[in-house]
Design an enzyme around this catalytic site. Structure first.
Site, short mmCIF file in Angstrom:
data_model
loop_
_atom_site.label_atom_id
_atom_site.label_comp_id
_atom_site.label_asym_id
_atom_site.label_seq_id
_atom_site.Cartn_x
_atom_site.Cartn_y
_atom_site.Cartn_z
N HIS A 120 0.76 -1.17 -0.08
CA HIS A 120 -0.13 -0.15 -0.09
C HIS A 120 0.92 1.18 0.03
O HIS A 120 1.61 1.28 -1.15
CB HIS A 120 -0.81 -0.13 1.01
CG HIS A 120 -2.06 0.72 1.30
ND1 HIS A 120 -2.39 1.77 0.21
CD2 HIS A 120 -3.00 1.02 2.23
CE1 HIS A 120 -3.44 2.38 0.66
NE2 HIS A 120 -3.91 1.90 1.76
N HIS A 179 -2.27 -2.01 -10.09
CA HIS A 179 -3.12 -1.47 -9.03
C HIS A 179 -4.45 -2.35 -9.10
O HIS A 179 -4.73 -2.94 -10.22
CB HIS A 179 -3.68 0.04 -9.49
CG HIS A 179 -4.26 0.87 -8.43
ND1 HIS A 179 -5.69 0.78 -7.89
CD2 HIS A 179 -3.83 1.54 -7.31
CE1 HIS A 179 -5.87 1.46 -6.88
NE2 HIS A 179 -4.58 1.95 -6.59
N ASP A 181 2.70 5.61 -6.85
CA ASP A 181 4.16 5.36 -6.08
C ASP A 181 5.29 5.37 -6.95
O ASP A 181 6.50 5.23 -6.26
CB ASP A 181 3.99 4.09 -5.10
CG ASP A 181 3.29 4.34 -3.87
OD1 ASP A 181 3.15 5.39 -3.20
OD2 ASP A 181 2.36 3.27 -3.72
#
Ligand code: CMC
Length: 433
Positions: free
Chosen positions: A267, A306, A362
């Site tokens: 995460h 994702h 990210d």
């Protein structure tokens, strides 16, 4: 028979059932009527990790993962990233509308009023070892706030909930900055309420003897990154906030559950993992070998993939742009070259194409945080600061939901049938321990 319904035939009994479809969804509880006989518990659904189960109704964030769309309260993320401030976005997520000037001034004053933390929080943070992970410190300190504000247990009063949400939004940067200073052995810098929300945070992290002279491009870049992270519907940490909050525990305890979830490398911890991965790869020549390992299932390409986005994550697109603006100020981060090449190769490779794996939020954010001077283990704290308004808004929405009940999933029991207790001398020796 309504068109907005589903007809189910139970082939075990030949019985037919009609189940209503609302919002493209059936109610799992409607399946409970499907039984083999009166003794039967009724049919359940099995959905580990909630791959296809809506656990709430929400009016906060809209995502279309196939088309790469993200909107907060209807506003496209691209427009908010270009035009809004972080506090405006926090207000929007919380109240449902963008504030007018008067509302924004009042909101800003309220947040400034609550930026200081009780000095015992300092003693508490000082108890951590010098090398404590800052996410662990943030997690511990936010959950400790529940003991500083016992009035937060009154979750039935909307005004009290509003006060607690403002308190947490205001104190989060202070605690996060204190965690940063503790790791570096630097004295804590207290909030300066002449500065705006992000400016104050930057000052509390970087100031050495007097106010920090912030680079405005970097400061705005950080603000945009916080906006891009502000909410993302029912992700792992938000579900944790809602799940824990459904027990009627106070806001601070609920949000600390979200921080714990965000800490994980799948995460929020992924931005940290991306930098470690880029360091390990080192140079462009090592990329093909690394990609081979990924395709052989030996490792993951961090910052890719994702659960919801099956096309380019719109946040990643914006962050990539910000990366170039930041490197223009700080000088090029040599890891960017490796990251760009990794992305290029992955986007042309059938392994990633067929699995719809694209860069996520990210992939580039860690490179920017590093260029700004934040150490790797601090990146997820920055993610948490950004996500705070989302957690607060989702917690409040959960509290106001007339269908709210304590979260309590079902299970399919796979253990032994009933059996009698065995006295210890009659138990068989284990083959190995
Ligand atoms: N690298 C290589 N293969 C991958 C990756 C990856 N990053 N992500 C998914 N896959 C493969 C996976 O091995 C599987 O292949 P197969 O069908 O052959 O078994 C397929 O793609 C589907 O993967 P999954 O694990 O079932 O997908 P998921 O929806 O459960 O996982 C994810 C989503 C984000 C956990 C995963 O893509 C991942 O681990 N990514 C790397 C970590 C990361 O960047 N996380 C940040 C997410 S965005 C920010 C946030 O929400 O916090």
């Amino acid at each position: 028979m309504s068109n907005e319904s589903l007809t189910i035939t139970d082939n075990r009994t030949g019985q037919k059932y009609e189940v209503a479809i609302t919002d493209n969804t059936i109610q799992a509880m409607d399946l409970r009527q499907i039984k083999v006989d009166e003794e039967d518990f009724g049919l359940m659904t099995y959905d580990p990790s909630f791959m296809n189960t809506a656990a709430c109704r929400s009016a906060i964030t809209f995502i279309d993962g196939e088309r790469g769309i993200l909107r907060y309260r209807g506003y496209p993320i691209e427009q908010l990233a270009e035009k809004a401030t972080f506090l405006e976005v926090a207000y929007l997520l919380s109240e449902g509308e963008l504030p007018n000037q008067e509302q924004l001034d009042k909101w800003t004053d309220l947040i400034k009023y609550h930026t200081y933390v009780h000095t015992n929080i300092i003693k508490f943070l000082e108890g951590f070892r010098y090398d404590a992970h800052p996410m662990g410190m943030l997690l511990g300190a936010v959950s400790a706030l529940s003991t500083f504000y016992p009035d937060a247990r009154n979750i039935k009063d909307p005004e009290n909930r509003y006060l607690q949400r403002a308190r947490l939004l205001a104190k989060a940067p202070t605690i996060a900055a204190f965690a940063f200073r503790h790791s570096r052995g630097l004295p804590f810098v207290f909030p300066d309420n002449d500065l705006d929300y992000v400016g104050n945070f930057v000052n509390m992290t970087f100031s050495i003897g007097g106010q920090h002279k912030a680079n405005k491009v970097l400061q705005r870049a950080l603000e945009v990154l916080l906006i891009l992270h502000a909410d993302h519907e029912q992700n792992c940490s938000t579900s944790a906030v809602r799940g824990v909050g459904s027990s009627s525990v106070d806001l601070y305890s609920s949000v600390s559950a979200g921080i714990a979830a965000l800490y994980g490398p799948l995460h929020g911890g992924a931005n940290e993992a991306v930098i470690k991965m880029l360091d390990e790869i080192g140079t462009r020549d090592n990329i093909p070998g690394f990609i081979k390992d990924v395709k052989d299932g030996k490792r993951r390409l961090m910052g890719f993939g994702h659960r919801v986005y099956k096309s380019y994550d719109p946040r990643a697109e914006l962050i990539k742009k910000i990366a170039f603006e930041v490197f223009d100020q700080t000088g090029m981060n040599p890891k960017l070259e490796v990251a760009l090449e990794l992305e290029r190769i992955a986007l042309e490779d059938d392994y990633f194409i067929s699995r719809k794996l694209y860069p996520n939020v990210d992939f580039y954010s860690g490179l920017i945080y590093q260029a700004m001077g934040y150490p790797t283990e601090y990146f997820t704290v920055l993610f948490a600061l950004g996500r705070m308004p989302g957690w607060l808004a989702q917690w409040e929405e959960m509290r106001c939901d007339e269908n709210l009940k304590i979260a309590r999933p079902r299970q399919i029991y796979t253990g032994p049938e009933e059996r009698p207790y065995v006295p210890i001398e009659q138990r068989k020796a284990l083959a190995s321990v």
